[in-house]
Design a protein around this motif. Structure first.
Motif, PDB file in Angstrom:
ATOM      1  N   MET A  63       0.857  -1.185   0.000  1.00  0.00           N
ATOM      2  CA  MET A  63       0.000   0.000   0.000  1.00  0.00           C
ATOM      3  C   MET A  63       0.892   1.234   0.000  1.00  0.00           C
ATOM      4  O   MET A  63       1.798   1.351   0.826  1.00  0.00           O
ATOM      5  N   VAL A  64       0.615   2.142  -0.940  1.00  0.00           N
ATOM      6  CA  VAL A  64       1.418   3.354  -1.092  1.00  0.00           C
ATOM      7  C   VAL A  64       0.483   4.551  -1.030  1.00  0.00           C
ATOM      8  O   VAL A  64      -0.578   4.567  -1.678  1.00  0.00           O
ATOM      9  N   GLU A  65       0.873   5.541  -0.245  1.00  0.00           N
ATOM     10  CA  GLU A  65       0.100   6.777  -0.169  1.00  0.00           C
ATOM     11  C   GLU A  65       0.633   7.762  -1.197  1.00  0.00           C
ATOM     12  O   GLU A  65       1.860   7.946  -1.315  1.00  0.00           O
ATOM     13  N   PRO A  66      -0.226   8.404  -1.961  1.00  0.00           N
ATOM     14  CA  PRO A  66       0.251   9.371  -2.970  1.00  0.00           C
ATOM     15  C   PRO A  66       0.919  10.565  -2.310  1.00  0.00           C
ATOM     16  O   PRO A  66       0.725  10.835  -1.117  1.00  0.00           O
ATOM     17  N   PRO A  67       1.716  11.323  -3.063  1.00  0.00           N
ATOM     18  CA  PRO A  67       2.378  12.500  -2.486  1.00  0.00           C
ATOM     19  C   PRO A  67       1.390  13.472  -1.854  1.00  0.00           C
ATOM     20  O   PRO A  67       1.651  14.025  -0.796  1.00  0.00           O
ATOM     21  N   ASN A  68       0.245  13.663  -2.498  1.00  0.00           N
ATOM     22  CA  ASN A  68      -0.821  14.476  -1.920  1.00  0.00           C
ATOM     23  C   ASN A  68      -1.909  13.523  -1.433  1.00  0.00           C
ATOM     24  O   ASN A  68      -2.644  12.951  -2.253  1.00  0.00           O
ATOM     25  N   PRO A  69      -2.019  13.307  -0.139  1.00  0.00           N
ATOM     26  CA  PRO A  69      -2.988  12.309   0.326  1.00  0.00           C
ATOM     27  C   PRO A  69      -4.414  12.603  -0.100  1.00  0.00           C
ATOM     28  O   PRO A  69      -5.231  11.684  -0.223  1.00  0.00           O
ATOM     29  N   GLU A  70      -4.746  13.870  -0.347  1.00  0.00           N
ATOM     30  CA  GLU A  70      -6.102  14.214  -0.727  1.00  0.00           C
ATOM     31  C   GLU A  70      -6.386  13.970  -2.196  1.00  0.00           C
ATOM     32  O   GLU A  70      -7.542  13.938  -2.616  1.00  0.00           O
ATOM     33  N   ASP A  71      -5.330  13.780  -2.993  1.00  0.00           N
ATOM     34  CA  ASP A  71      -5.509  13.601  -4.436  1.00  0.00           C
ATOM     35  C   ASP A  71      -4.732  12.372  -4.884  1.00  0.00           C
ATOM     36  O   ASP A  71      -3.507  12.429  -5.079  1.00  0.00           O
ATOM     37  N   PRO A  72      -5.364  11.191  -5.018  1.00  0.00           N
ATOM     38  CA  PRO A  72      -4.656   9.979  -5.473  1.00  0.00           C
ATOM     39  C   PRO A  72      -4.042  10.125  -6.853  1.00  0.00           C
ATOM     40  O   PRO A  72      -3.134   9.374  -7.210  1.00  0.00           O
TER      41      PRO A  72
END
Length: 530
Positions: free
Chosen positions: A372-381
């Motif tokens: 599982m990887v979180e995108p650089p901007n957590p609000e915008d995948p």
């Protein structure tokens, strides 16, 4: 004498009253320190150092040893617990030898020396068997005490009764052992195995399954099976599987964490491990390399020739008889002819290969990676680009390809085969704790403030000390100057004029005061002259 003591007391009082408060404190502190140091050295240099003479001995035996030491006038002390006795250090060696000569300490146990000292014809079979069993237990306990980490050992042996009937099965013996181990000492598997073998080989018909070993903390020492043919047990298999998964997880976490951030990656690894172990022997015969000439071991050549009239050697079939299965022939007529036969037999060397193969029981048959990887901007995948996803996919696929056993991979494996083993999810980590950005860890400002305040206080104290010293010095100088000034300003009350008689009189008075014996001799001389 009283005047001298009074003068000394007055001088001491004057000296003490003329000192400042700081000087008085220094004098008192120095005196107390010297007295304390002298008392400390006197106590530690004159006291008697006691060391252990015997320890871990029964209280009854300690009592007998104390009686013997008291009879000899040896100072001794009983350690707390009553299991040890202490004597002066300088006498411990002499006491060990002297007490051993008198038979101390009495262990109260029976060993094999009992038979040589107490052998007799009046001993019954039951008594002999009990003595023999006690001796075996004592000797086995002494053997175990010699093992590192064992302070004491108690052994209980149960021997089967001998039956008078031969057809009855022989029962097995059993042994129970309680060890008193050193605090914190951990036995290795090799030591535990050696301990079991030592006990098993000491008694007849004693299997390792009938041996129980524990320590004073009720911890059992179980004998682990070391049969490699059957492979590791379930516990070892789970430990190996967990180690492999943890190592793969650490590797993936480190690589992806470096790429996107350690707090933005969660890795889970599942593996399928083959623990089957195979032992096989291969005996193979292969030809020598085609690029090299074969090595001929033996060569046989046979050449036959014939020429002239007569029957041809071997004959020539003239007709065939279908009833003899074509195995006979009839010779033909005599005629002229030539016959030549050449035969060559060559035995060449070959490669004979013998292999004893033991295949490792640790083979990774399958791997599953869940990442599982979180995108650089957590609000915008959408901030996780396709290129980064493809890079992560390639990294995970390479790790699986290099970790799996090659024999478990099908020949037609393609990218889809490897991608099925990877589950990559890009989403926001809602369960992650909110970590606020913190300042770089360093020394807080208040530490510097306290340090500066301490330096200022120390500087003020040093300045005050030197200022007081300077004031005291100036005060002393002023007192000295005033004394000198008063001495110079004193009026001469001696109004009489110095004459020769006055000078002689003063000299005689000084001589009578400083050197009374010489003055008395001088008077006797004058009287004798008169």
């Amino acid at each position: 004498m009283k005047e001298r003591l009074a003068k000394i007391r007055a001088d001491i009082s004057q000296f003490w009253s003329s000192r400042t408060k700081t000087q008085k404190t220094v004098y008192i502190g120095s005196t107390v320190a010297v007295i304390a140091l002298a008392a400390f050295l006197t106590y530690f240099l004159s006291r008697t150092e006691y060391v252990t003479l015997y320890k871990d001995v029964s209280r009854a035996e300690i009592g007998r040893i104390k009686e013997e030491l008291d009879a000899q006038g040896v100072p001794n002390e009983i350690a707390p617990g009553g299991a040890s006795i202490l004597v002066p250090k300088e006498r411990v060696d002499d006491l060990l030898v002297s007490l051993a000569a008198e038979g101390f300490p009495h262990s109260g146990t029976i060993d094999y020396s009992f038979f040589s000292q107490n052998a007799g014809f009046g001993t019954t079979d039951n008594e002999f068997n009990m003595i023999k069993l006690s001796a075996m237990q004592t000797e086995l306990a002494n053997l175990i005490k010699g093992i590192q980490g064992v302070q004491d050992a108690k052994v209980m042996i149960t021997l089967p009764t001998q039956s008078v009937f031969l057809n009855e099965s022989v029962q097995n013996a059993s042994a129970s052992i309680v060890l008193k181990t050193e605090p914190g000492y951990q036995f290795t598997e090799q030591q535990i195995t050696g301990l079991y073998n030592l006990v098993s080989k000491s008694l007849p018909n004693l299997s390792t399954d009938d041996i129980v070993i524990m320590n004073q903390y009720f911890e059992y020492y179980d004998l682990k099976s070391n049969n490699m043919a059957s492979g590791p047990n379930v516990t070892d298999q789970m430990a190996i599987k967990k180690t492999i998964e943890r190592e793969l997880q650490r590797k993936v976490q480190m690589m992806l964490g470096t790429m996107v951030g350690q707090d933005k990656v969660v890795v889970s690894v599942t593996t399928d491990i083959d623990f089957k172990q195979e032992n096989r022997e291969e005996n193979r015969v292969e030809p020598i390399d085609d690029e090299r000439d074969s090595l001929a071991i033996s060569i046989q050549r046979v050449t036959e020739t014939f020429s002239g009239n007569g029957t041809v050697a071997g004959g020539t079939p003239e007709g065939e008889d279908p009833t003899d299965n074509r195995t006979g022939f009839t010779e033909g007529n005599m005629s002229n002819g030539d016959y030549e036969r050449m035969e060559e037999t060559i035995n060449n060397e070959v490669n004979r290969i013998r292999k004893d193969i033991i295949e490792s029981p640790y083979k990774i048959r399958d791997i599953g990676l869940q990442v599982m990887v979180e995108p650089p901007n957590p609000e915008d995948p959408a901030t996780m680009t396709a290129e980064v996803r493809n890079d992560i996919q390639d990294i995970l696929r390479t790790i699986i390809q290099t970790s799996m056993d090659k024999e478990m991979v099908p020949s037609e494996a393609d990218d889809a085969y490897w991608n099925d083993k990877i589950a990559l999810s890009v989403q926001t980590f809602n369960g992650k704790a909110n970590v606020t950005s913190e300042e770089p860890v360093g020394i807080p400002w208040w530490v510097y403030a306290i340090g500066a305040a301490l330096l200022v206080v120390i500087g003020i104290l040093v300045f005050a000390y030197f200022r007081n010293r300077r004031k005291e010095r100036e005060l002393e100088e002023e007192l000295i100057m005033e004394e000198q000034r008063e001495t110079l300003n004193v009026d001469d009350i001696n109004v009489e004029h110095e004459t020769e008689a006055t000078v002689r009189r003063k000299q005689l008075e000084k001589m009578a005061k400083d050197k009374p014996e010489e003055f008395a001799k001088l008077l006797r001389t004058w009287i004798a002259e008169d």
